[in-house]
Design an enzyme around this catalytic site. Structure first.
Site, PDB file in Angstrom:
ATOM      1  N   GLU A  39       0.827  -1.219   0.000  1.00 34.21           N
ATOM      2  CA  GLU A  39       0.000   0.000   0.000  1.00 34.21           C
ATOM      3  C   GLU A  39       0.854   1.259   0.000  1.00 34.21           C
ATOM      4  OE1 GLU A  39      -0.767  -2.682   1.765  1.00 34.21           O
ATOM      5  OE2 GLU A  39      -2.815  -3.170   1.159  1.00 34.21           O
ATOM      6  N   HIS A  52     -10.767  -3.585  11.267  1.00 34.32           N
ATOM      7  CA  HIS A  52     -11.546  -3.406  10.036  1.00 34.32           C
ATOM      8  C   HIS A  52     -12.922  -2.786  10.279  1.00 34.32           C
ATOM      9  CE1 HIS A  52      -8.466  -5.166   7.696  1.00 34.32           C
ATOM     10  NE2 HIS A  52      -8.649  -6.406   8.086  1.00 34.32           N
TER      11      HIS A  52
END
Lengths: 319, 325
Positions: free
Chosen positions: A51, A120
């Site tokens: 990322e 998450h």
């Protein structure tokens, strides 16, 4: 008008913009099959799990004439890329004296309700609202998702598209034809006269449900959806509060230094709006905890339509 | 491929321009005319000039916090560079960036960068854009030994090799990451050996020998333009000054090490090499070149000093590109 899901509206937006503009391409760690089939692996670039690097590459590609879309899936993974977001993308148009534009769209799902525990299930948009040079959008309907995401991809600046986990399966009417929802414009999702409820993303849907409940109690609720968190459309929010005289902000994030705090400041620091207020502003937010896994714990932490209705009653009874 | 005598004279001119620019920037910084901090490139001039001499105009580079040399080698305007250091509105960044953030996108200089390792993915993205454009352009990432330990270095090399991006990764190994010796932070002394793990050539060159740098860069550029992928070039070099020119800046390096490296100065090495080639450079020509460069630096300073500071409210300009709702 066809009905499609919030999630599919996002995919449709990207597909339409990729058809329209050959400089649009996507970095993703996990390609959407329909996009890969239509556009191929050069423009739907499945990356290694990097990322930090593919987000930084988007900065370099944007500065070289492209319009990259960076899809981390969950915002959780976007945190791995904080250097290219915070130090690079948001600042270098300004830092280099405006000589080059950096059109980048970041896509990240936020919010809870998925029973995926603390990592998450995050709603960290106020962290990103703090970054001068970054626009932040957060749609609450499939229609707004497609229109806002298309506007983001066409924008000449870095735009963070936060997308609600809870709303991914929500269906709504979305035109097939080309349209954009302008960045920086709030939307009145329901008109009312007794109280303004500003909701964010899923909380717009919950506020609309709470408004139906309150309607039966004889209370007329106006629901305002900022749609863009930065730059925030303070004018629309203030006009609504001046009309109703009351303000409640509902946010799936915690209250501390949150978007909810910014919205209340934008309303109450304006003398005319403050004078029109008949009761203190009120927030219905998540508790200030990491998000727990067990449904009993998760439900306890998040706000919902019942808590919004309770909040509305509290504001109306305040003197 | 050996550079022609004409090209070597141009390399000498550029290296000495960097040297004289950095001397003046340091002097004016210590006098209080330049703000913040200055990271001098003195001692490493052969790396920027050797690599950029192997590039074409359309090629792109991304620099580091020690970026003045890369700017000059890529053809940046000295007036606008000095004006930026002076914080003036005529500077490259209209006074918004300063020494650590000079960019000139028109000449393919995609910016110096205050984050060690932060520029490597940006350069790799420029390399991806070059590949997608398909016009034979290459991109160069300059970085130091410190950045070679960052995740962005390893991630970028893996992607560039996997996708065969037209890239040069140029490590300026000056043996210190700020004040920390590479010997204390690198599992292996050489950075270039890491290329093996990413299936790309890893080349070690004497970074103070401009012909060696140029040769390695030329080979890597040809490979990149042919679609064969990236190359890692490690240039062994040394900065003469401390990490920054701040008077309080620590100096952990042994004095004899600094002095020893000064004997490997890339500029006299090229002067001597040119003089040895019959008729390519005389003492008089070299002195004349140096005088011209000093005069050019002085005129850049005069330009900076004659330029206005930005208006305070210009701080609000360029936060966003275009109209904002």
């Amino acid at each position: 008008m066809p009905k499609i899901t919030y999630s599919d509206a996002g995919t449709a937006a990207l597909a339409e913009e990729m058809r329209r503009d050959p400089t649009v391409f996507e970095f993703c760690t996990d390609a959407t099959e329909s996009l890969l089939d239509e556009f191929g692996p050069v423009r739907i670039r499945t990356t290694p799990i990097t990322e930090n690097t593919f987000t930084g590459m988007a900065v370099g590609a944007a500065g070289s004439g492209y319009r990259p879309v960076v899809n981390w899936r969950q915002v959780t993974f976007g945190f791995v890329a904080m250097d290219p977001i915070v130090n690079q993308a948001c600042k270098i148009h300004y830092m280099f004296g405006g000589q080059q534009k950096f059109p980048i769209t970041f896509r990240a799902a936020v919010g809870g309700g998925t029973k995926l525990a603390a990592q998450h299930s995050q709603s960290p948009y106020s962290m990103f609202m703090n970054l001068a040079g970054l626009k932040v959008i957060l749609p609450s309907t499939p229609y707004d998702m497609k229109g806002l995401l298309k506007a983001a991809i066409r924008d000449d600046n870095p735009v963070m598209s936060f997308e609600s986990n809870r709303l991914m399966g929500l269906e709504g009417e979305v035109p097939d034809e080309d349209y954009v929802v302008p960045i920086g414009k709030a939307d009145i999702k329901r008109e009312g006269i007794d109280i303004t409820v500003v909701g964010i993303a899923w909380m717009v849907q919950e506020a609309l449900a709470a408004a139906e409940t309150m309607d039966k109690e004889g209370v007329s609720v106006e629901v305002v959806d900022p749609r863009t968190l930065a730059p925030m459309d303070g004018d629309t929010i203030r006009a609504s509060v001046r009309k109703t005289g009351r303000l409640l902000v509902a946010d799936e994030a915690g209250p501390t230094a949150g978007a909810s705090a910014e919205i209340i400041s934008l309303a109450t620091e304006d003398p005319e709006t403050f004078k029109a207020m008949k009761a203190p502003a009120h927030r219905v937010c998540a508790l200030d905890t990491p998000i727990p896994y067990s449904p009993v714990l998760e439900d306890h932490v998040f706000p919902n339509r019942e808590r919004i209705a309770e909040g509305i009653r509290a504001v109306l009874s305040a003197r | 491929m050996h550079p022609s005598p004409e090209m070597q004279r141009e390399m000498l001119r550029q290296m000495n321009t960097i040297r004289r620019f950095e001397e003046r920037a340091t002097q004016d910084y210590l006098a209080g005319d330049i703000f913040g901090v200055v990271h001098s490139y003195i001692g490493e001039e052969a790396v920027a000039v050797g690599v950029c001499s192997a590039l074409e105009d359309g090629d792109q580079i991304v620099s580091t916090h020690r970026g003045h040399g890369h700017c000059i080698a890529k053809g940046a305007d000295l007036d606008r560079m000095m004006a930026e250091l002076y914080g003036r509105e005529t500077g490259y960044c209209k006074g918004k960036g300063g020494s650590m953030h000079i960019a000139d996108f028109d000449i393919g200089m995609l910016g110096a960068n205050g984050i060690v390792g932060g520029g490597i993915p940006i350069a790799t993205g420029a390399g991806l854009a070059a590949q997608m454009d398909g016009k034979g352009r290459v991109a160069v990432s300059f970085f130091g030994d410190g950045a070679s330990n960052a995740g962005s270095f390893h991630e970028s090399l893996n992607i560039a090799a996997t996708w065969k991006l037209p890239m040069l990764y140029v490590c300026e190994n000056n043996r210190y990451a700020a004040n920390t010796a590479a010997a204390a932070t690198h599992a292996q002394e050489d950075v270039a050996t890491r290329a093996l793990g990413y299936d790309m050539p890893g080349v070690i060159v004497d970074g103070n020998d401009i012909s060696a740098v140029y040769d390695a860069a030329t080979t890597a550029v040809a490979r990149a333009r042919a679609g064969e992928g990236p190359t890692l070039i490690e240039c062994k070099t040394y900065r003469w000054g401390r990490h920054t020119e701040r008077p309080s800046q620590a100096e952990p390096r042994p004095a004899n090490e600094v002095e020893e490296w000064k004997t490997r100065d890339p500029i006299p090495r090229l002067v001597e090499a040119l003089k040895e080639q019959q008729g390519q450079l005389t003492d008089e020509e070299w002195e004349e070149m140096d005088r011209e460069i000093l005069a050019r630096i002085s005129s850049a300073v005069a330009y900076a000093k004659a330029s206005a500071f930005p208006k305070p409210e210009a701080a609000l300009d360029d936060v966003f590109s275009g109209e904002v709702a």
